[in-house]
Structures are given as C-alpha cells and as structure tokens.
Design an enzyme around this catalytic site. Structure first.
Site, short mmCIF file in Angstrom:
data_model
loop_
_atom_site.label_atom_id
_atom_site.label_comp_id
_atom_site.label_asym_id
_atom_site.label_seq_id
_atom_site.Cartn_x
_atom_site.Cartn_y
_atom_site.Cartn_z
N ARG A 89 30.91 41.40 40.52
CA ARG A 89 32.10 42.18 40.14
C ARG A 89 32.58 43.03 41.31
O ARG A 89 33.79 43.11 41.58
CB ARG A 89 31.78 43.05 38.92
N CYS B 55 38.87 52.34 43.90
CA CYS B 55 38.50 51.81 42.58
C CYS B 55 39.34 52.44 41.47
O CYS B 55 39.66 51.81 40.47
CB CYS B 55 37.01 52.03 42.30
N HIS C 81 41.06 51.89 37.69
CA HIS C 81 40.14 52.39 36.66
C HIS C 81 40.27 53.89 36.44
O HIS C 81 39.29 54.55 36.06
CB HIS C 81 38.71 51.99 37.01
N CYS D 250 36.24 42.73 43.14
CA CYS D 250 37.15 43.88 43.23
C CYS D 250 37.52 44.15 44.68
O CYS D 250 38.69 44.34 45.01
CB CYS D 250 36.52 45.13 42.61
#
Lengths: 281, 228
Positions: free
Chosen positions: A238, A191, A195, A242
């Site tokens: 979401r 992730c 991010h 992703c």
C-alpha cells in the site's frame, strides 16, 4: 480447504486468544461491527459487493498456505519459523501483528512486521536475498504474503497496540507522523492530501480519514485481498502504491521510511480492532 | 516557519554517536549507528527520507533531475508540511513565495483547444517512477483533473477532493482577467490558496504551457462540455 480455514481456525484461536489485547474475532465479525457502529461512513460502506464477499474472502486461502509454510522445516538450515520472535516470544503469534513495529534487542532497532519476518527467514532458516522465498514480496504466490496473512490472522479482532515504551519506538512513530505530512514530489502531495478528510473521493474511490480511528483501522488492515488486483496485498505494498501515485521517489522494501510510516499508521488506529485479513476494492 | 533545509549539517554532529553496525542495521549501512532519539521528529523525518537509502534516488525523473530532487523540499513544500490549515503568518509567506515563483507564459495566458484539454483532464498517466516508470515517449502525461474535480456535468466518475468546476466558464466568462487568474491557479495555486492540496502544474513543469492552455480552454471555452 475454505471451510477448514473458516471453521477450524476461529475455534482454535478462541482458546488461545490473548486477553490483554482483546479476544480474537473473525475478520468478518470485526467488519460487521465497524459497519454497524459507523452507518454514515461513506468509506466503510462504499462497496456492497466487497462486504458481501467478506465471509468468503479469498485471502483466507493464504492463511492456510501460510500456516503450512510457518511450521515447515525450510531453508538451508532446515528449520521452521517457530523460533522467530515477533515481539511476544519465539513462535508466539497471538496478538503479535498488532503490536508492531517494535524495538528488538537482538538487532538494536525498530522493525516492522515484514522486516522482522525477512530477518527470521534469513537468520534462522538461512535464506538469502537471492532466494525467491524472501526476494519475492508481492502476490498470492509469494511465501512472504502467505506467511504474512497467516501470522496477521492470529491478531484479527485485537486492538492495534504498537509499543512506544522504548525511546526509538517513540522516535520512529513521531518521525512517521512528520512523514505523513511531508510534502514532496512532482505534485507536492503528502499522505494527508488524500487522507485528511472523511468522505472525500479520488475519482470513484472513497478515501479513509487518518484521524478517524474506525475508518483508519480498516484502511491499515493489510494483508487484504485487493479485488481490483485479484491478489492479497501488504501494508508495504500500500505504501509503495501511494508513493508511486503521489509522484514521489520510488520506495525500497525493508527500509526505515516504511517502518516509521507504519509505526505512525498503526498508532493512529490504536485501540481499534484490526480486520485480518481484510478485503478491499 | 520557513526553514531552509539544513538537516545534513546537523546530522553530521549527531552521527558522532557511533557504534558497531548490526548485521543488517540500516543505519550501519549508511553512516554508522546514529542515535535517532537525539534528533527532533522533523530532523529524523528528513534524515530517514534523505540519508537511509529508503528510495531509488538514482532514477531519473520525467520532469528533469533525479528522484532524489523530488524528495528535497522547496520552500512551499516545507512550509505546507503541516496538519490542517496554515496560520496567517505561514499563509502570507506561502503566498509571497508563490507570487515570486509564478511565471506567466510569453505573450500572456491564452485558451487552447478544449478537446485536447478534455483528454488531459481525464488522463492520470505520467510522472510515476519506482517499480514501474511512466514512459512519456510512448504516451502523453495528463493533468488528472478528474481525480479531484467535477468538470463536465455529464461525466459520472470524478473526485471530490477539490471543488466542482462544472459550468466554471459559464458563470465567469473568459475575458483576460479570468484567463489570467485561471492560469495563475493552474500554474501556481498557492498564490490564492496557500497550502492547497492542488499541484503547481506550471511551476513544477508538470504540464507545458501549451497543455495548460488546452486545460484552460476545457474550463473556459463556451463550447466546452464543462459549460453546457
């Protein structure tokens, strides 16, 4: 219908807002405060169009439809969802959404919002997985998204505050943090690949930084009307998107990887006000 | 730091804390009620990924193998599952693993057709599985370079997760040392950038050697728009 959602709800909510998690605020007011406090955040300011549209957020239609569904007597058992305990007592919705995931004694495990909603629709109302009411998870037409948007709206402006008092809540949050950084899949992504920094773009899209609470609260403020999809989407949607783009394995709904990730997500935005529902690109 | 993943064995012991499974308990459906608080966060994360039926592991992956294989970490993925930059010890180990697993193509790296490389650099199609599966039989998978890098200076939509590569070949030339280096970076970049975000396009069989040659031409060919 729009006006009713825009005017009637804030008035009703202001009266009953729970003090300990902060007062209920209109989602557009929450967003405007975030924008003013973070004039240099490329993520928060990336879409003038969406900021302008926010007072007329199409997701507010689902708030109203979800309210009707919540109080309607439905399912084989012909009962409403007023008996559903989202952690603050049966039918208590004020601030419930921002205090999830949490450990539930009746199931003996940590549950995220959608998991808990489905649990109640099955156990109280008698729906089964074969019923569209719980089987259809995505899209403006789904009961799940209508109910999610209504219930989440009751926590707008309140601070994310998922409980960590139970050892399993802490364990799931900590595992979720590991999952956030766990590399895998055909492209070796985690992730944090997208991010980990503020102001970075993937193609034209500016990405939120997980360790920046004021960016992250907007990032995790789902349900949100996603303009590019022309549908209201959930936190679980979401995650699914992703994971798909990361070229990991396809993720299933109602599963503990979702719960752990959301436990960490929501903890990472702790103390920051939620925008419910939000509007995203 | 570079641990082999032996979580399965440890979990068998932990799973001895057995209770009657709840009516919709996810742990009950897989291996009895497990005391998740007895595991370290790393152990629990691996347990959640591999043992709780959270993924569609039975699906086939386009690169070969199953979806499950994608979620079992290799040494570099495990070592780089960290926040921030690796410490020097980890960096050295990752570089060593990357060098060991690097393969130059037979006959050495070469430049292909930059026009084909441009298509591959722009395409984000390929390798996605789950609720929708990319079909490589009907459409070629791309490298999606523009998601993270500027390349052709005239292209307006590009990402900034990676450095700009505009004019890459114009400033470096394309003699054999440059070509060899660029191949190493595209195929297995951790040799030079340990725990980089960039995928191992060769090592992971994401792009074929022919496709890598085309992408390299897009970067290094003097006629490529990247170098105008």
């Amino acid at each position: 219908m729009f006006k009713k959602a825009l005017l009637a709800l804030p008035v009703a909510m202001a009266v009953g807002a729970a003090a300990q998690a902060g007062e209920w605020q209109d989602p557009n007011d929450v967003l405007q405060n975030l924008l003013q406090n973070n004039p240099d955040s490329a993520y928060l300011h990336q879409s003038e169009m969406n900021i302008m549209m926010m007072p007329d957020n199409p997701a507010l239609w689902l708030v109203e439809e979800g309210e009707d569904l919540f109080y309607a007597q439905r399912g084989p058992n012909n009962v409403s969802l007023e008996g559903c305990d989202f952690g603050k007592g049966p039918g208590e919705l004020d601030g419930a959404y921002v205090e999830l995931p949490r450990y539930f004694e009746d199931t003996g495990k940590v549950m995220d919002f959608e998991m808990r909603l489905v649990h109640c629709m099955k156990e109280l109302q008698g729906f089964t997985s074969d019923d569209a009411a719980v089987g259809q998870r995505h899209g403006n037409g789904s009961d799940i998204m209508k109910l999610t948007t209504y219930i989440a709206h009751q926590s707008s402006g309140m601070a994310w505050n998922p409980p960590l008092d139970h050892p399993e809540e802490q364990a799931m949050r900590d595992a979720g943090e590991k999952l956030f950084f766990r590399r895998g899949g055909a492209m070796d992504f985690n992730c944090a690949s997208c991010h980990g920094d503020s102001g970075k773009q993937i193609r034209a899209s500016v990405l939120p930084e997980m360790r920046n609470g004021q960016e992250w609260t907007k990032a995790i403020s789902w349900p949100a009307h996603r303009a590019g999809h022309d549908n209201v989407r959930s936190q679980n949607h979401r995650i699914r998107g992703c994971v798909w783009q990361m070229r990991h394995a396809g993720i299933k709904h109602d599963t503990p990887v979702n719960t752990a990730l959301i436990s960490f997500w929501n903890d990472a935005a702790r103390g920051e006000p939620a925008i419910l529902p939000d509007l995203k690109r | 730091m570079l641990r082999n993943k032996t979580v399965g064995a440890g979990l068998a012991v932990l799973a001895s804390t057995v209770l009657i499974a709840g009516c919709d308990g996810w742990m009950g459906e897989t291996s009895g009620e497990v005391d998740i608080t007895a595991m370290s966060a790393d152990e629990l994360a691996d347990y959640l990924v591999l043992e709780t039926d959270s993924y569609r592991f039975e699906q086939e992956a386009q690169e070969g193998g199953s979806a499950r294989d994608r979620m079992v970490q290799d040494g570099i993925q495990a070592a780089c599952s960290i926040e921030g930059d690796p410490d020097s010890g980890t960096a050295g180990e990752v570089i060593a693993m990357a060098r060991e697993s690097y393969e130059a193509p037979p006959g050495g790296p070469r430049l292909g057709n930059w026009r084909r490389g441009a298509e591959l650099a722009r395409s984000g199609y390929g390798y996605r599985i789950g609720h929708r599966n990319d079909d490589h039989g009907t459409r070629e998978a791309g490298g999606n370079c523009y998601a993270c890098h500027q390349m052709d200076p005239a292209e307006e939509l590009y990402g900034t997760l990676g450095p700009s590569l505009a004019g890459y070949g114009a400033t470096r030339g394309n003699d054999s040392s440059v070509v060899n280096y660029v191949h190493q970076v595209v195929s297995n970049p951790h040799q030079y950038f340990p725990c980089t975000k960039m995928p191992r396009f060769g090592r992971n069989n994401f792009l074929s050697e022919e496709q890598i040659a085309h992408v390299m031409a897009y970067l290094l060919d003097p006629d490529s728009p990247v170098n105008q």
